[in-house]
Design a protein around this motif. Structure first.
Motif, short mmCIF file in Angstrom:
data_model
loop_
_atom_site.label_atom_id
_atom_site.label_comp_id
_atom_site.label_asym_id
_atom_site.label_seq_id
_atom_site.Cartn_x
_atom_site.Cartn_y
_atom_site.Cartn_z
N GLU A 83 -34.47 -43.13 -5.89
CA GLU A 83 -33.95 -41.91 -5.27
C GLU A 83 -33.03 -41.17 -6.23
O GLU A 83 -33.09 -39.94 -6.35
N LYS A 86 -34.80 -39.25 -8.78
CA LYS A 86 -35.57 -38.15 -8.18
C LYS A 86 -37.07 -38.46 -8.14
O LYS A 86 -37.90 -37.55 -8.25
N SER A 88 -40.07 -38.99 -6.00
CA SER A 88 -40.23 -38.43 -4.64
C SER A 88 -41.33 -39.13 -3.83
O SER A 88 -42.28 -38.49 -3.38
N ASP A 511 -33.85 -31.16 -10.56
CA ASP A 511 -32.48 -30.65 -10.38
C ASP A 511 -32.29 -29.34 -11.13
O ASP A 511 -31.65 -28.41 -10.62
#
Length: 742
Positions: A83, A86, A88, A511
């Motif tokens: 997590e 990132k 997914s 991000d």
């Protein structure tokens, strides 16, 4: 419309995830899936922890804990790490779920019913000292194929060959170190020869597979597939579902039941979402529209491309009250090669690794994702280098991508009050910008579809490079004074490039993509297509996208993280790049006076006894003491002849650039009349570039050239240093460039 079932290899729940794991099976899958979602494709992305087998029981035995404690701890740890990175997943499950037990036992019974299993009594490794049968990983010895020593009894880490304890040379117990004996034990074997021809025909038809994957698999098949045990002597795992005294208390071999976890995790996920029966369209050949993609590392190729398809074949048709269909075989298995660390293979047992959770304590996820994608081992092994990491982040992310976004956002706020201006007439460069955006979407998408993620990221960054060049060529800082319409067009087009980057970066740097979306004040859903930002739209104030990676950051990471787990590894890494006195200074400053003893203890564990009385270390401990100590020193004289050997010249600094490999150095060019010299100077802390440009200085012109962090320095600038400040020596009157100092 094609739907996609995407999986990443199930990590063992016996330890954390390192950067090699991430680069091999998880980051490439995530990039691919994020792209598919932007395209509007139907895709399901699952993974989970593999919670059976000897890696778990071996760690539990060593730590005096139960296997259940181990898997519960590391399931949560690994899930959280993914997590933070990132990754997914639609669902991250585990093989300790009841549905997995049921389905794995069902696969075993179906293979038995269809005649593909045979029970055999064979000699199994046994330790007389520990009074127990030894599963494969509990046995170590020499690989009979390549001669590598200290290889476990399941697979050779060097040549990749699957092993069994009985074929190892000089096998011994991995618990106590004693030689093993072999005793009779009954087990069920899958008759792999039943599937040899079908597997070969299937593999040969996969024209789209990576050559390294296809060639490896065909090599195995052509050697001949032998029977292989699918049960084992172990008390942790899925029980063999038979009322048979010969296999009572035994479990299914983890390599048999683990890939079934892809299906059981899918079923669990969709059940929790109230779509329980939808798992069938992802795993059964109902309409020919599903593609199963397994992302793995190269060590897992035989298991996913030979044994796993054989298990699906051994099951036969799936039947229930609604459907009767064959199991789908994998569409693609885009395996990556290995990632090394500073030229050596990652080793969890030797703690020669970069643990992802520790890395993310220091740097953003995008930094790790960017670097691992840029060096991704897609067709050959690649190397993680801290120096290269710093260069790529600073030069590519900060100076290229971050710089362009910041310039565009700064200009729209400075000259147009944060509102996207109307465009005027487009010139050739403007039109080229829109052509570049269109090409970037097309070419990046094609590369991602072919699993060429490294090239795809490079293509995205080429658009950022184009953006900077476009901005420089249009010179809006000049046209702002004379031609507002031209400035407005330049800013408008630059913002269109920024928006395109916000979409293109989503698969790689989620991000950064979100930061761009926030800066542009956009709420629209991202799609893999470009639409312009309308004139009149208000954007937000410019803020920096990234910060540079410094030597101090790297030193602190190596000491504070790698050093705590493996001091020897930390010392090897530090000695490759940094002087020990510099390391002492950084760590003492970063830890501060309150944690001084902790810092010293860490340094001692890495270097042995730290001599804090050395001149440099004392300076690091208490700045200013060095100068006081030097006051009492006796001056050493040199002869006039020695001084006369120095060729001191007057020169003018005509160019100042950041050193690409060192944060505290400049690369300057000095005109000394008859020639221009390139010098590397440690002046960054004391002078800004504009303060140095066009200054008349004194250099040592006949100093032997030397490379400093990869850049040749052809002399030395002279400066005064009182321990706190540095001041360049400069003539007080104008003299001819190249004049000698006498």
């Amino acid at each position: 419309m094609v739907r996609y079932m995407v999986t990443s290899a199930l990590p063992y729940a016996n330890g954390p995830i390192h950067a090699g794991h991430l680069a091999g099976a998880y980051l490439p899958a995530d990039i691919f899936v994020r792209y598919l979602r932007l395209k509007g494709e139907e895709v399901l992305f699952v993974c989970g922890t593999d919670e059976h087998g000897t890696p778990i029981t071996f760690r539990a035995l060593k730590e005096g804990r139960s296997p259940r404690e181990i898997v519960d701890e590391f399931h949560e740890h690994i899930k959280t790490t993914f997590e933070r990175a990132k990754i997914s997943f639609d669902f991250f499950g585990r093989t300790e779920l009841p549905v997995h037990y049921r389905l794995s036992q069902e696969f075993f019974l179906k293979a038995l019913e269809n005649g593909h299993l045979v029970k055999k009594v064979t000699k199994q490794a046994y330790c007389e000292h520990d009074k127990m049968f030894l599963p494969d990983r509990y046995v170590i010895g020499t690989c009979p194929y390549c001669g590598a020593e200290n290889q476990r009894g399941d697979q050779c880490e060097v040549c990749g060959h699957p092993l069994t304890p009985e074929i190892l040379i000089n096998p011994r117990c991995n618990i106590c170190g004693n030689p093993v004996t072999f005793k009779d034990s009954a087990h069920y074997y899958i008759k792999m020869g039943d599937f040899q021809e079908r597997l070969k025909e299937w593999v040969e038809s996969q024209e789209h597979w990576k050559p390294n994957v296809k060639n490896t698999v065909l090599g195995w098949i052509n050697e001949g597939l032998e029977e292989r045990a699918i049960t084992r002597d172990l008390d942790w795992g899925i029980p063999v579902p038979l009322d048979d005294e010969d296999v009572k208390g035994k479990v299914l071999y983890v390599w048999f039941e683990a890939p079934i976890g892809y299906i059981s995790i899918t079923i669990e996920h969709l059940k929790r979402e109230g779509r329980e029966n939808e798992w069938k369209k992802f795993w059964l050949n109902l309409d020919g529209e599903t593609r199963i993609i397994h992302f793995i590392g190269k060590d897992n190729v035989p298991f996913h491309a030979i044994f796993w398809p054989a298990f699906l074949m051994a099951y036969g048709k799936y039947r229930d009250g609604e459907v009767e269909a064959d199991w789908l075989l994998p569409h693609d298995i885009p395996a990556n090669e290995y990632l090394n660390l500073e030229g050596r293979k990652f080793s969890t047992s030797r703690n020669w690794a970069i643990w992802v959770h520790e890395f993310l304590d220091v740097w953003p996820a995008d930094y790790l994702r960017y670097y691992l994608t840029a060096i991704m081992p897609e067709t050959r092994d690649s190397d993680f280098s801290f120096e290269d990491f710093k260069i790529k982040i600073n030069e590519e992310l900060v100076n290229n991508l971050g710089n362009f976004v910041h310039r565009a956002m700064t200009f729209v706020n400075r000259y147009f009050d944060g509102v996207v201006p109307e465009r005027g007439e487009l010139n050739d460069r403007d039109r080229e910008a829109f052509e570049e955006i269109e090409k970037a979407f097309k070419e990046t998408g094609e590369l991602i579809s072919k699993y060429r993620f490294k090239d795809a990221l490079k293509r995205v960054m080429e658009l950022a490079i184009f953006g900077n060049r476009y901005f420089d060529h249009q010179r809006p800082w000049k046209t702002a004074k004379t031609d507002r319409e031209r400035t407005a067009t330049t800013v408008n087009v630059s913002l269109q490039i920024v928006k395109a980057l916000g979409i293109l970066l989503e698969p790689f740097l989620p991000d950064a993509s979100e930061k761009i979306w926030h800066l542009l004040n956009l709420e629209e859903l991202k799609r893999w297509e470009f639409s312009e930002i309308k004139a009149g739209h208000r954007v937000r104030k410019a803020t920096p996208m990234f910060r540079k990676v410094t030597d101090e950051d790297i030193i602190h990471f190596i000491v504070n993280y790698i050093g705590r787990g493996n001091p020897e590894s930390a010392r090897l890494l530090l000695d490759k790049y940094y002087r020990r006195d510099d390391v002492f200074k950084v760590i003492l400053e970063r830890f501060g006076e309150k944690r001084r003893e902790e810092a010293l203890a860490l340094l001692r564990s890495i270097y042995g006894e730290v001599d804090m009385k050395s001149e440099k270390a004392e300076e690091a401990r208490a700045p200013g003491k060095k100068e006081k100590a030097e006051e009492g020193k006796t001056m050493e004289y040199v002869s006039f002849d020695d001084f006369a050997k120095l060729d001191l010249r007057v020169g003018k600094i005509i160019e100042v650039k950041d050193h690409p490999n060192a944060d505290r150095l400049y690369v300057v060019k000095v005109d000394i009349g008859e020639e221009v010299r390139q010098l590397v100077a440690g002046l960054k802390k004391y002078y800004r570039p504009e303060e140095l440009l066009n200054k008349t200085v004194v250099i040592i012109a006949n100093l032997e050239p030397k490379k400093l962090r990869g850049i040749e320095s052809q002399g030395m600038l002279l400066a005064a240093d009182d321990g706190e400040n540095v001041a360049l020596l400069m003539p007080d009157k104008e003299v001819k460039l190249g004049a000698r100092i006498r």
